[in-house]
Design a protein around this motif. Sequence first.
Motif, PDB file in Angstrom:
ATOM      1  N   VAL A  41       0.840  -1.197   0.000  1.00  0.00           N
ATOM      2  CA  VAL A  41       0.000   0.000   0.000  1.00  0.00           C
ATOM      3  C   VAL A  41       0.877   1.250   0.000  1.00  0.00           C
ATOM      4  CG1 VAL A  41      -1.621   1.367   1.381  1.00  0.00           C
ATOM      5  CG2 VAL A  41      -2.020  -1.069   1.059  1.00  0.00           C
ATOM      6  N   VAL A  42       1.917   1.239   0.821  1.00  0.00           N
ATOM      7  CA  VAL A  42       2.834   2.380   0.881  1.00  0.00           C
ATOM      8  C   VAL A  42       3.553   2.550  -0.454  1.00  0.00           C
ATOM      9  CG1 VAL A  42       4.946   3.256   1.958  1.00  0.00           C
ATOM     10  CG2 VAL A  42       3.145   2.262   3.373  1.00  0.00           C
ATOM     11  N   ALA A  43       4.025   1.436  -1.040  1.00  0.00           N
ATOM     12  CA  ALA A  43       4.741   1.514  -2.314  1.00  0.00           C
ATOM     13  C   ALA A  43       3.843   2.052  -3.421  1.00  0.00           C
ATOM     14  CB  ALA A  43       5.289   0.140  -2.690  1.00  0.00           C
ATOM     15  N   LEU A  44       2.601   1.590  -3.479  1.00  0.00           N
ATOM     16  CA  LEU A  44       1.675   2.078  -4.504  1.00  0.00           C
ATOM     17  C   LEU A  44       1.301   3.538  -4.251  1.00  0.00           C
ATOM     18  CD1 LEU A  44      -0.655  -1.051  -4.778  1.00  0.00           C
ATOM     19  CD2 LEU A  44       0.954  -0.246  -6.514  1.00  0.00           C
ATOM     20  N   GLY A  45       1.150   3.902  -2.981  1.00  0.00           N
ATOM     21  CA  GLY A  45       0.806   5.282  -2.655  1.00  0.00           C
ATOM     22  C   GLY A  45       1.907   6.272  -2.970  1.00  0.00           C
ATOM     23  N   ALA A  46       3.142   5.771  -3.080  1.00  0.00           N
ATOM     24  CA  ALA A  46       4.270   6.656  -3.377  1.00  0.00           C
ATOM     25  C   ALA A  46       4.397   6.963  -4.867  1.00  0.00           C
ATOM     26  CB  ALA A  46       5.567   6.027  -2.876  1.00  0.00           C
ATOM     27  N   LEU A  47       3.685   6.223  -5.702  1.00  0.00           N
ATOM     28  CA  LEU A  47       3.770   6.460  -7.146  1.00  0.00           C
ATOM     29  C   LEU A  47       3.053   7.756  -7.505  1.00  0.00           C
ATOM     30  CD1 LEU A  47       3.003   2.841  -8.423  1.00  0.00           C
ATOM     31  CD2 LEU A  47       5.237   3.971  -8.327  1.00  0.00           C
ATOM     32  N   ARG A  48       3.607   8.487  -8.451  1.00  0.00           N
ATOM     33  CA  ARG A  48       3.031   9.741  -8.902  1.00  0.00           C
ATOM     34  C   ARG A  48       2.875   9.726 -10.422  1.00  0.00           C
ATOM     35  NH1 ARG A  48       2.026   9.601  -4.512  1.00  0.00           N
ATOM     36  NH2 ARG A  48       2.444  11.037  -2.788  1.00  0.00           N
ATOM     37  N   PRO A  49       1.690  10.122 -10.923  1.00  0.00           N
ATOM     38  CA  PRO A  49       1.480  10.117 -12.379  1.00  0.00           C
ATOM     39  C   PRO A  49       2.514  10.985 -13.100  1.00  0.00           C
ATOM     40  CG  PRO A  49      -0.599  10.431 -11.217  1.00  0.00           C
ATOM     41  CD  PRO A  49       0.492  10.554 -10.184  1.00  0.00           C
ATOM     42  N   ARG A  50       2.929  10.484 -14.267  1.00  0.00           N
ATOM     43  CA  ARG A  50       3.901  11.232 -15.068  1.00  0.00           C
ATOM     44  C   ARG A  50       3.644  10.965 -16.542  1.00  0.00           C
ATOM     45  NH1 ARG A  50       8.084   7.772 -16.792  1.00  0.00           N
ATOM     46  NH2 ARG A  50       8.006   5.692 -15.819  1.00  0.00           N
ATOM     47  N   ALA A  51       4.073  11.903 -17.355  1.00  0.00           N
ATOM     48  CA  ALA A  51       3.938  11.740 -18.805  1.00  0.00           C
ATOM     49  C   ALA A  51       4.892  10.649 -19.285  1.00  0.00           C
ATOM     50  CB  ALA A  51       4.238  13.050 -19.516  1.00  0.00           C
ATOM     51  N   VAL A  52       4.392   9.805 -20.181  1.00  0.00           N
ATOM     52  CA  VAL A  52       5.219   8.748 -20.772  1.00  0.00           C
ATOM     53  C   VAL A  52       5.011   8.764 -22.282  1.00  0.00           C
ATOM     54  CG1 VAL A  52       5.186   7.291 -18.710  1.00  0.00           C
ATOM     55  CG2 VAL A  52       3.414   7.003 -20.445  1.00  0.00           C
ATOM     56  N   ARG A  53       5.977   8.224 -22.997  1.00  0.00           N
ATOM     57  CA  ARG A  53       5.891   8.179 -24.458  1.00  0.00           C
ATOM     58  C   ARG A  53       6.748   7.037 -24.981  1.00  0.00           C
ATOM     59  NH1 ARG A  53       2.083  10.622 -27.424  1.00  0.00           N
ATOM     60  NH2 ARG A  53       2.626  10.794 -29.621  1.00  0.00           N
ATOM     61  N   PRO A  54       6.123   6.044 -25.637  1.00  0.00           N
ATOM     62  CA  PRO A  54       6.943   4.986 -26.238  1.00  0.00           C
ATOM     63  C   PRO A  54       7.852   5.553 -27.324  1.00  0.00           C
ATOM     64  CG  PRO A  54       4.615   4.379 -26.182  1.00  0.00           C
ATOM     65  CD  PRO A  54       4.687   5.833 -25.852  1.00  0.00           C
ATOM     66  N   THR A  55       8.972   4.903 -27.532  1.00  0.00           N
ATOM     67  CA  THR A  55       9.900   5.300 -28.590  1.00  0.00           C
ATOM     68  C   THR A  55      10.184   4.084 -29.464  1.00  0.00           C
ATOM     69  OG1 THR A  55      10.945   6.899 -27.099  1.00  0.00           O
ATOM     70  CG2 THR A  55      12.146   6.301 -29.090  1.00  0.00           C
TER      71      THR A  55
END
Length: 224
Positions: A25-39
Amino acid sequence: MLPADCAGCRERRPGLRRGVCPACVVALGALRPRAVRPTPAPPGLPSCVALGPYAGPLREALLAYKEHGRHGLARPLGALLAEVVAAAVGGARPVALVPVPDTAAAARSRYGDHLDRLARHCAARLNRSGWAVRVHRPLRASPRPDSVTLDSAGRAAAAEAAFQPRSGGPGRGRAEGAAPVVVLLDDIVTTGVTLAAASRVLTATGWAPSVAAVLAATEKRHQS
């Protein structure tokens, strides 16, 4: 309470919260949305925001939910997806969520469309927070191989004919007022070809997605 397997680390632990142990729960709560782009990014791929990399507790929880029948994870994963949508849109305004549909075969094997469940929990979480959100299902999926079994070339070929618009389309029958922000939803982005194919069909119906929101993004492994 008897110990049970945590969906995030697969350890047998007591005190699970919605199938996940306190450490995960702590590990998932630490994630923050960010922009991603495949290359390279495929043509038609909208901007994309992910909660985190396809690794660790997030990967394990998604696998447990999709492939091992842990349907109770739909609510917490939907809540995490709501965080991604909020970050991607950037303000409480009308939002149309469009989940990438499962094929009929995949939905049967998983006892329902797994992304549709996530979308409904995501919308409920955002609506409780004061947003105006609706889930739309303007796409239907054509039969295709499971993407897990395909390489990047196979994914691209399968994606070309993967989706068809449903009759009526998402743009018909809109309510009066501000046009909603169209957000395309998926659980994982790898090459981006699935999201790009879905986006092209939606654009042709008159509702081009402004952004795609996903839970996880795979990361290329660089050989040393």
